[in-house]
Design a protein around this motif. Structure first.
Motif, mmCIF file in Angstrom:
data_model
loop_
_atom_site.group_PDB
_atom_site.id
_atom_site.type_symbol
_atom_site.label_atom_id
_atom_site.label_comp_id
_atom_site.label_asym_id
_atom_site.label_seq_id
_atom_site.Cartn_x
_atom_site.Cartn_y
_atom_site.Cartn_z
ATOM 1 N N GLU A 155 0.754 -1.130 -0.249
ATOM 2 C CA GLU A 155 0.149 -0.135 0.017
ATOM 3 C C GLU A 155 0.974 1.204 -0.081
ATOM 4 O O GLU A 155 2.191 1.226 0.356
ATOM 5 C CB GLU A 155 -0.974 0.103 1.075
ATOM 6 C CG GLU A 155 -0.291 -0.094 2.417
ATOM 7 C CD GLU A 155 -1.392 0.029 3.666
ATOM 8 O OE1 GLU A 155 -2.398 0.632 3.540
ATOM 9 O OE2 GLU A 155 -1.166 -0.505 4.661
ATOM 10 N N THR A 156 0.165 2.355 -0.299
ATOM 11 C CA THR A 156 0.952 3.820 -0.563
ATOM 12 C C THR A 156 1.769 4.074 0.751
ATOM 13 O O THR A 156 2.990 4.550 0.496
ATOM 14 C CB THR A 156 0.038 4.873 -0.825
ATOM 15 O OG1 THR A 156 -0.651 4.196 -2.245
ATOM 16 C CG2 THR A 156 0.472 6.165 -1.076
ATOM 17 N N LYS A 157 0.944 3.879 1.758
ATOM 18 C CA LYS A 157 1.878 4.257 3.187
ATOM 19 C C LYS A 157 3.211 3.590 3.312
ATOM 20 O O LYS A 157 4.109 3.900 4.271
ATOM 21 C CB LYS A 157 1.005 4.215 4.225
ATOM 22 C CG LYS A 157 -0.251 5.258 4.125
ATOM 23 C CD LYS A 157 -1.212 5.125 5.409
ATOM 24 C CE LYS A 157 -2.252 6.032 5.316
ATOM 25 N NZ LYS A 157 -3.358 6.055 6.248
ATOM 26 N N GLU A 158 3.297 2.443 2.662
ATOM 27 C CA GLU A 158 4.898 1.785 2.729
ATOM 28 C C GLU A 158 5.556 2.213 1.849
ATOM 29 O O GLU A 158 6.825 1.625 1.653
ATOM 30 C CB GLU A 158 4.323 0.169 2.753
ATOM 31 C CG GLU A 158 3.496 -0.245 3.670
ATOM 32 C CD GLU A 158 3.118 -1.593 3.347
ATOM 33 O OE1 GLU A 158 3.159 -2.703 4.239
ATOM 34 O OE2 GLU A 158 2.758 -1.933 2.342
ATOM 35 N N MET A 159 5.280 3.184 1.011
ATOM 36 C CA MET A 159 6.450 3.556 -0.057
ATOM 37 C C MET A 159 7.291 4.626 0.370
ATOM 38 O O MET A 159 8.068 5.230 -0.389
ATOM 39 C CB MET A 159 5.416 4.204 -1.205
ATOM 40 C CG MET A 159 4.347 3.347 -1.844
ATOM 41 S SD MET A 159 5.157 2.112 -2.723
ATOM 42 C CE MET A 159 5.462 3.159 -4.407
ATOM 43 N N THR A 160 7.655 4.952 1.591
ATOM 44 C CA THR A 160 8.581 6.107 2.128
ATOM 45 C C THR A 160 9.877 5.773 1.149
ATOM 46 O O THR A 160 10.427 4.741 1.218
ATOM 47 C CB THR A 160 8.856 5.844 3.537
ATOM 48 O OG1 THR A 160 7.636 5.964 4.365
ATOM 49 C CG2 THR A 160 9.689 6.975 3.993
ATOM 50 N N GLY A 161 10.320 6.805 0.815
ATOM 51 C CA GLY A 161 11.667 6.953 0.057
ATOM 52 C C GLY A 161 11.543 6.474 -1.329
ATOM 53 O O GLY A 161 12.936 6.318 -2.017
ATOM 54 N N ALA A 162 10.714 5.801 -1.732
ATOM 55 C CA ALA A 162 10.588 5.095 -3.242
ATOM 56 C C ALA A 162 10.798 5.897 -4.316
ATOM 57 O O ALA A 162 10.339 7.172 -4.394
ATOM 58 C CB ALA A 162 9.126 4.530 -3.200
ATOM 59 N N SER A 163 11.488 5.545 -5.489
ATOM 60 C CA SER A 163 11.740 6.279 -6.724
ATOM 61 C C SER A 163 10.348 5.963 -7.371
ATOM 62 O O SER A 163 10.361 4.681 -7.824
ATOM 63 C CB SER A 163 12.713 5.907 -7.235
ATOM 64 O OG SER A 163 13.182 4.426 -7.393
ATOM 65 N N ILE A 164 9.772 6.721 -8.205
ATOM 66 C CA ILE A 164 8.671 6.375 -8.828
ATOM 67 C C ILE A 164 8.917 6.843 -10.411
ATOM 68 O O ILE A 164 8.948 7.988 -10.557
ATOM 69 C CB ILE A 164 7.537 7.345 -8.482
ATOM 70 C CG1 ILE A 164 7.358 7.212 -6.925
ATOM 71 C CG2 ILE A 164 6.209 6.669 -9.157
ATOM 72 C CD1 ILE A 164 6.962 5.666 -6.114
#
Ligand SMILES: N[C@@H](CCC(=O)N[C@@H](CS)C(=O)NCC(=O)O)C(=O)O
Length: 356
Positions: A155-164
Motif C-alpha cells: 500500500e501507498t503508506k509503505e512507499m517511504t523514500g521510493a523512486s517512482i
C-alpha cells in the motif's frame, strides 16, 4: 524493504505545452495534417473534405491504443475514434491515428493537428479551462502503483523514500507529489516524456514503482513484463479519474457529434442493441429504438449527420459493453472487470443520454 536510491531525470510539470512530433518508436498511420483551428461547424466540413478523421492516440498501451502485429490500431480509444469516423463518414476504416506523448497531446488538439483526442486523458479542471472541451468519459479509472512483488510493499503508506517512474504532463505526476506531501513519504519522482522509456526504466530496475492509471499498468504488466506474476498493482491515491475524449473550444457542433458518438455506444447497450441484433432491431416497434437507429428521422438532421449514424456505429463496432470486453475486458489479454464502467443500471457510472 530495499528501495533504490535514484535522482530525478527531468521534471517539467506541465498541463499544456510542448510541440507535436511523431514518437520515433511508434508507427503512425497518418502524418499530422495541417488543419486550421475550427470555428463553429467547420471541423465536420474539414473532416468530410479530407475524407478521414485524425485522432490523437497513445500508441503503446495495448488495450487502449496500439498497433497490433499487422500494424492495425486496436483498443478502446481506437474504437472510440472509429465510432466518430463512422458517425461522420460512415466507415470505421476512415480513422487515422497520431501517437502523442503526455505533453504533446493537448497542444496537438488546440492547434488543430488532430480532430479529437481519445487518449487515456483524464478530465481535469485546468485542462478543461485551457481550451479543451471534454465530451463524455469512455473509461472510469483510478491511479495505481506497480511494484516488484518481492519488495513486499502492498500500500501507498509503505512507499517511504521510493523512486517512482512517471509521465511528464500527466495527472499522475501531480498525484505522486500530492501523496508525498500528504503522507510525508519523500517519494522521488523519475520523470519521463517518453512512455516506452519510463516502462523500460521500471523493468530494468531504475525505479521502485511505475505509477499511472491502473488500466495502463495492467496493460503494461500483461504485454511487457517478462514474468507478469513478479509484479503487483495496488491503488495509489484512492481517487478516481474519468478518461475522456476531448475536442478544442470553438466548435459546438463538433463537440456534440463526438459526445453523442460515444454516447451511442452506451445507449445501445442500455437498449439491448448489439452488433448481432442491430438489423433485427430496425424492425422494433419501440419508438426509442426506432429514433436511435434512424428508422424515425430527426437525430441525424439535428447533428448534421446521416440518419443511420448510430445504426452504423453499432453495426460496425458493437455497443459499449461489446467494445469494452473485446479491447480491455474478458475477451482481451487485460481481463479488466467492468467495475465502474458498468451501466448505471448494473451499479456502474455509464449512463445513456436521451436520444430524442
Ligand atoms: N490519465 C492520465 C495519464 C495518461 C497517460 O499519460 N497515460 C500513459 C499510460 S502509461 C501514457 O503515456 N500513455 C501513452 C500510450 O498509451 O502509449 C492523464 O490524463 O494524465
Amino acid at each position: 524493504m530495499k528501495l533504490l536510491n535514484t535522482t530525478v531525470i527531468a521534471c517539467a510539470l506541465s498541463f499544456i505545452g510542448g510541440t507535436v512530433a511523431h514518437a520515433a518508436d511508434t508507427p503512425a498511420t497518418a502524418a499530422p495534417a495541417q488543419v486550421t483551428p475550427a470555428g463553429d461547424g467547420t471541423t465536420l466540413k474539414q473532416v468530410r473534405d479530407r475524407g478521414y478523421l485524425i485522432c490523437g492516440a497513445g500508441g503503446s498501451t495495448v488495450g487502449f491504443s496500439a498497433p497490433d502485429q499487422k500494424g492495425e490500431w486496436q483498443g478502446l480509444d481506437v474504437d472510440t475514434c472509429r465510432a466518430i469516423a463512422i458517425a461522420v463518414l460512415g466507415d470505421k476504416s476512415k480513422a487515422r491515428f497520431v501517437p502523442l506523448n503526455g505533453q504533446q497531446r493537448l497542444t496537438a488538439l488546440q492547434t488543430g493537428q488532430i480532430d479529437v483526442l481519445p487518449r487515456t486523458t483524464s478530465w481535469t479542471l485546468r485542462r478543461d479551462a485551457n481550451g479543451i472541451n471534454f465530451t463524455y468519459p469512455n473509461y472510469y479509472e483510478y491511479d495505481a502503483f506497480m511494484v516488484r512483488r518481492d519488495l513486499g510493499i502492498k500500500e501507498t503508506k509503505e512507499m517511504t523514500g521510493a523512486s517512482i517512474c512517471v509521465q511528464t504532463g500527466s495527472t499522475n505526476e501531480v498525484t505522486v507529489a500530492d501523496l508525498s506531501r500528504k503522507f510525508k513519504l519523500d517519494l522521488k519522482p523519475v520523470v519521463f516524456d517518453n512512455v516506452a522509456a519510463s516502462r523500460q526504466a521500471f523493468f530494468s530496475g531504475r525505479c521502485d514503482a511505475l505509477m499511472t492509471d491502473a488500466s495502463a499498468l495492467a496493460s503494461v504488466r500483461a504485454s511487457q513484463a517478462q514474468k507478469p506474476d513478479d509484479y503487483i498493482i495496488f491503488p495509489a491515491s484512492g481517487n478516481s479519474e474519468a478518461l475522456t475524449p476531448s475536442v478544442r473550444h470553438g466548435d459546438e457542433q463538433w463537440f456534440d457529434i463526438v459526445k453523442y458518438a460515444i454516447q451511442a455506444t452506451i445507449a445501445a447497450e442500455d437498449m439491448g442493441i448489439t452488433q448481432a441484433n442491430v438489423d433485427q432491431m430496425l424492425k422494433s416497434d419501440d419508438p426509442r429504438i426506432a429514433r436511435f437507429l434512424g428508422v424515425e428521422a430527426g437525430n441525424g438532421k439535428a447533428l448534421g449527420l446521416d440518419e443511420r449514424w448510430a445504426y452504423n456505429i453499432v453495426k460496425q463496432l458493437g455497443n459499449y459493453g461489446e467494445i469494452y470486453e473485446r479491447t480491455v475486458g474478458m475477451n482481451s489479454p487485460l481481463k479488466l472487470e467492468r467495475g465502474m464502467n458498468r451501466l448505471y443500471r448494473n451499479g456502474g457510472l455509464m449512463y445513456p443520454y436521451v436520444f430524442n
